[in-house]
Design an enzyme around this catalytic site. Structure first.
Site, mmCIF file in Angstrom:
data_model
loop_
_atom_site.group_PDB
_atom_site.id
_atom_site.type_symbol
_atom_site.label_atom_id
_atom_site.label_comp_id
_atom_site.label_asym_id
_atom_site.label_seq_id
_atom_site.Cartn_x
_atom_site.Cartn_y
_atom_site.Cartn_z
ATOM 1 N N GLU A 102 0.849 -1.208 0.000
ATOM 2 C CA GLU A 102 0.000 0.000 0.000
ATOM 3 C C GLU A 102 0.879 1.251 0.000
ATOM 4 O O GLU A 102 1.965 1.252 0.583
ATOM 5 C CB GLU A 102 -0.834 0.014 1.281
ATOM 6 N N ASP A 103 0.395 2.302 -0.627
ATOM 7 C CA ASP A 103 1.136 3.561 -0.595
ATOM 8 C C ASP A 103 1.025 4.220 0.776
ATOM 9 O O ASP A 103 2.002 4.581 1.399
ATOM 10 C CB ASP A 103 0.636 4.513 -1.694
ATOM 11 N N ASP A 106 -4.206 5.612 5.929
ATOM 12 C CA ASP A 106 -4.687 6.858 6.531
ATOM 13 C C ASP A 106 -5.634 6.482 7.679
ATOM 14 O O ASP A 106 -5.197 6.215 8.788
ATOM 15 C CB ASP A 106 -5.371 7.662 5.414
ATOM 16 N N PHE A 155 -1.992 16.060 4.516
ATOM 17 C CA PHE A 155 -2.152 15.524 3.165
ATOM 18 C C PHE A 155 -0.813 15.604 2.419
ATOM 19 O O PHE A 155 -0.139 16.635 2.444
ATOM 20 C CB PHE A 155 -3.229 16.288 2.407
ATOM 21 N N ASP A 162 -1.406 11.157 -5.208
ATOM 22 C CA ASP A 162 -1.957 12.270 -5.973
ATOM 23 C C ASP A 162 -2.817 13.185 -5.116
ATOM 24 O O ASP A 162 -3.316 12.809 -4.061
ATOM 25 C CB ASP A 162 -2.831 11.743 -7.120
#
Ligand code: IMP
Length: 178
Positions: A102-103, A106, A155, A162
């Site tokens: 996973e990137d 969150d 963020f 992105d």
């Protein structure tokens, strides 16, 4: 590195390309050691993880397989709420040593809904490698077995991540200026 603009927002440098690649080499070393002789299957979750997954995979020296899936969420029945399904998962996970790539984790919602579906296929083991984790944003706790960086609840864009479609090709990771 200086302040950049993506769409209408400004982002400041956070992690350099060198810091990211050094951390990935360490993660790959740990994985090589832990999975020696096992031939694990890496499952990278698109879109965000495509650069991380490729760079991590290149650093591995063991025998390993990789596949890429995309998660789609759609409205289920009222009781089930959102349902997440995997598109492109064509490998049988039964008995496999699976590593989810996973990137960023969150709130943990995506993985907490998706992991039980994979476990259903009875892999021999299932671990998670994530480049980034925002511990303060946790709503659904996810055990991250191999973590690149714990970051503040801000963020971020770049290195595959992105903001509304843009920023994925930036080589470093930038965080939102507030
Ligand atoms: P979660 O379900 O809340 O853990 O969110 C996971 C997904 O949200 C990630 O795979 C990303 O696609 C997206 N995401 C969460 N935080 C960020 C961020 O800071 N930048 C870009 N995408 C993010």
């Amino acid at each position: 590195m200086s302040i950049i603009r993506v769409h209408d927002k400004q982002f400041e440098p956070y992690l350099t390309a060198n810091e990211i690649s050094a951390r990935i080499k360490t993660l790959a070393g740990q994985l090589d050691k832990d999975y020696a002789g096992k031939r694990p299957l890496f499952i990278a979750i698109l879109n965000g993880s495509f650069i991380f997954a490729a760079d991590l995979f290149k650093e591995l020296t063991m025998e390993a397989e990789i596949c890429f899936i995309k998660l789609a969420s759609y409205k289920g029945t009222k009781s089930s709420g959102q349902v997440i399904t995997a598109i492109g998962l064509d490998t049988d996970l039964f008995g496999r040593d699976v590593v989810i790539v996973e990137d960023i984790v969150d709130t943990g919602k995506t993985l907490s809904e998706f992991l039980p579906q994979l476990k259903h296929q009875q892999p021999a083991s299932m671990k998670i490698v994530a480049l980034l984790h925002k511990p303060e944003a946790t709503v659904f706790p996810i055990p991250i077995d191999y973590l690149g960086f714990a970051i503040p609840n801000k963020f971020v864009v770049g290195y595959g991540l992105d903001y509304d479609g843009l920023g994925r090709n930036i080589r470093e990771i930038y965080k939102l200026v507030e």
